[in-house]
Design an enzyme around this catalytic site. Structure first.
Site, short mmCIF file in Angstrom:
data_model
loop_
_atom_site.label_atom_id
_atom_site.label_comp_id
_atom_site.label_asym_id
_atom_site.label_seq_id
_atom_site.Cartn_x
_atom_site.Cartn_y
_atom_site.Cartn_z
N TYR A 60 0.86 -1.19 0.00
CA TYR A 60 0.00 0.00 0.00
C TYR A 60 0.89 1.23 0.00
CZ TYR A 60 -4.96 0.03 -0.19
OH TYR A 60 -6.23 0.03 -0.68
N GLU A 62 -0.30 4.92 -0.53
CA GLU A 62 -1.01 6.18 -0.77
C GLU A 62 -0.05 7.35 -0.63
OE1 GLU A 62 -4.38 6.35 1.84
OE2 GLU A 62 -5.49 4.85 0.68
N ASP A 206 -6.23 13.93 -25.21
CA ASP A 206 -6.43 12.55 -24.79
C ASP A 206 -5.88 11.65 -25.89
OD1 ASP A 206 -7.24 10.03 -24.09
OD2 ASP A 206 -9.29 10.61 -23.52
N THR A 232 -4.00 6.26 -21.79
CA THR A 232 -3.92 4.92 -21.24
C THR A 232 -2.53 4.39 -21.57
OG1 THR A 232 -4.74 3.94 -23.29
CG2 THR A 232 -6.38 4.41 -21.60
N LYS A 235 -2.85 0.58 -24.88
CA LYS A 235 -3.29 0.49 -26.28
C LYS A 235 -2.04 0.45 -27.18
CE LYS A 235 -7.70 2.42 -24.90
NZ LYS A 235 -8.69 3.52 -25.01
N ARG A 241 -2.58 -2.54 -18.36
CA ARG A 241 -3.78 -1.70 -18.28
C ARG A 241 -3.56 -0.67 -17.19
NH1 ARG A 241 -7.43 -4.12 -21.53
NH2 ARG A 241 -8.79 -2.33 -21.23
C1 PLP Z 1 -9.66 3.94 -24.13
C2 PLP Z 1 -9.88 5.39 -23.95
C3 PLP Z 1 -10.12 5.94 -22.68
C4 PLP Z 1 -10.47 5.12 -21.46
O1 PLP Z 1 -9.65 4.17 -21.07
P1 PLP Z 1 -10.13 2.99 -20.07
O2 PLP Z 1 -8.82 2.49 -19.62
O3 PLP Z 1 -10.92 2.05 -20.91
O4 PLP Z 1 -10.93 3.59 -18.98
C5 PLP Z 1 -10.18 7.31 -22.57
N1 PLP Z 1 -10.05 8.10 -23.65
C6 PLP Z 1 -9.86 7.60 -24.89
C7 PLP Z 1 -9.73 8.53 -26.03
C8 PLP Z 1 -9.78 6.24 -25.08
O5 PLP Z 1 -9.63 5.75 -26.31
#
Ligand code: PLP
Length: 426
Positions: A60, A62, A206, A232, A235, A241
């Protein structure tokens, strides 16, 4: 090649819970045998997998390195610092927070950092390619905040910055999101930054989908333009993840406070470690080659599909994904996606801009090349992939299951020839 048994590879799990071990085996086999074209999915390396399954998960912690609410952080502080420093260096931003549990909580932290409930946020509309968390109605971000949405032009399938500017001037958002989840074209970060500056909004890029392409130099970087970069890590970046928020120095405190204690408790340290490994991999020259190959494969696949009469939203792609409107093929997106799945080709059904059909049963499919490129499938094979998609979509229309099974066998043969990283043979 000697085939290792499950008992060899996961001895404790197979002994303690054979039922669950069998499910992991089955998923491994599925990932090995299928052509995975979901643009948000990938194969992580064996090193990333190992890092995410470590005893770091027992801790943990925090707080942040040097400022924890728990003792015993001698090692964890170093792990998190390593991950954050690699993130800052790779994405060339002043500050990196590597604690967000995933992309959606990372974006929620952005709201917490810069907005009060009811404040206005400008983001891309979900059916036009944006993400739920950019202020869409069914998301907390669209119910607790006032979401205003831009889209793409009907004639070009691309974002129209004049429309974005007009909306921004009229609605005065405090935050503007650029980027999305079904955007096949380059995001004009400079253009968005100019608009954000004019209306005094915080610009959030994003880049969840394209982070790996940016890291590998295959997509322009938002670093010179965005106040905050949200991404993220699982991807195109090919990590575990998780998610990261990168920002200019002036926003570092607000972002950190929003993630912890604003939104989250203890960080997932095993994930932080795996993020650090993925960032090291992404900084290597081979990753640049990978990122460029992802784009080259997507472009080749797009050309092959267009040559077979498929209607690509915006006419093609600049990145890793293709959005296909199947209206002209007379097959709904979901029917096509299910038939492709039976053929071992995994895609998702997706709305297309101005879709007359409902999001649960839309007109299109979304496909991408990150995972197949991780397996080393070359651009010269995109003709074969496009031909399979064509045959299956046609078979879905006529209900010809025999042709679908024929494609399934051909897909399996190509996958056998291109082993996936991180997947020991079952
Ligand atoms: C995949 C994605 C997210 C969210 O990611 P999660 O890990 O699924 O919560 C946010 N913004 C964009 C543009 C995404 O493609």
């Amino acid at each position: 090649m000697a085939v290792r048994t499950t008992e060899d590879r996961r001895p404790a799990l197979s002994a303690a819970d054979p039922e669950l071990a069998a499910l992991v085996d089955a998923e491994e086999r599925l990932q090995a045998d299928t052509l995975r074209l979901i643009p948000s999915e990938n194969y992580v390396s064996a090193a990333v997998l190992e890092a995410s399954g470590t005893v770091l998960q027992n801790k943990y912690s925090e707080g942040y390195p040097g400022r924890r609410y728990y003792e015993g952080q001698q090692v964890i502080d170093q792990v998190e610092t390593l991950a954050a420093e690699r993130a800052r260096a790779l994405f060339r931003m002043d500050h990196a927070n590597v604690q967000p549990y995933s992309g959606s909580p990372a974006n929620l932290a952005v709201y917490l950092a810069f907005l009060e409930p009811g404040d206005t946020v400008l983001g891309m509309s979900l059916p036009m390619g944006g993400h739920l968390t950019h202020g869409w109605g069914v998301s907390a971000t669209g119910t607790w905040f006032r979401g205003v949405r831009y889209g793409v032009r009907r004639d070009t399938g691309r974002v129209d910055l004049d429309e974005v500017r007009d909306l921004a001037r009229a609605e005065r958002p405090k935050v503007i999101f650029c980027g999305g989840t079904a955007v096949p074209r380059v995001v004009d970060f400079a253009g968005f930054a100019e608009i954000a500056r004019e209306v005094g909004a915080v610009l959030v890029a994003d880049v969840a989908h394209i982070a790996g392409l940016i890291a590998g130099g295959a997509h322009p970087s938002p670093a010179p333009y965005a106040d905050v970069v949200s991404t993220t890590t699982h991807k195109t970046l090919r990590g575990p993840r998780g998610a990261m928020l990168l920002s200019r120095a002036e926003h570092a405190k607000a972002i950190d406070r929003a993630v912890f204690p604003g939104l989250q408790g203890g960080p997932h340290n095993q994930t932080t470690a795996a993020i650090a490994v993925a960032l090291k991999e992404a900084a290597a020259p081979e990753f640049g080659a990978y990122a460029h190959q992802v784009v080259a494969n997507a472009r080749a696949l797009g050309e092959e599909l267009a040559a077979r009469g498929f209607d690509l939203v915006s006419g093609g792609t600049d990145n890793h994904l293709l959005l296909i409107d199947l209206t002209g093929k007379d097959v709904p997106g979901k029917v096509a996606a299910k038939a492709l799945d039976r053929a071992g080709i995994v895609v998702n059904h997706n709305s297309v801009p101005y879709d007359p059909r409902k999001p649960f049963d839309p007109s299109g499919i979304r496909i991408g090349t990150p995972a197949l490129t991780s397996r080393g499938v070359p651009a010269s094979q995109m003709g074969a992939v496009a031909q399979w998609i064509d045959r299956v979509v046609d078979a879905a229309r006529t209900g010809d299951e025999t042709r679908i099974s024929e494609v399934r066998a051909e897909v399996k043969a190509m996958m056998d020839a291109c082993p996936a990283p991180g997947l020991p043979l079952v």
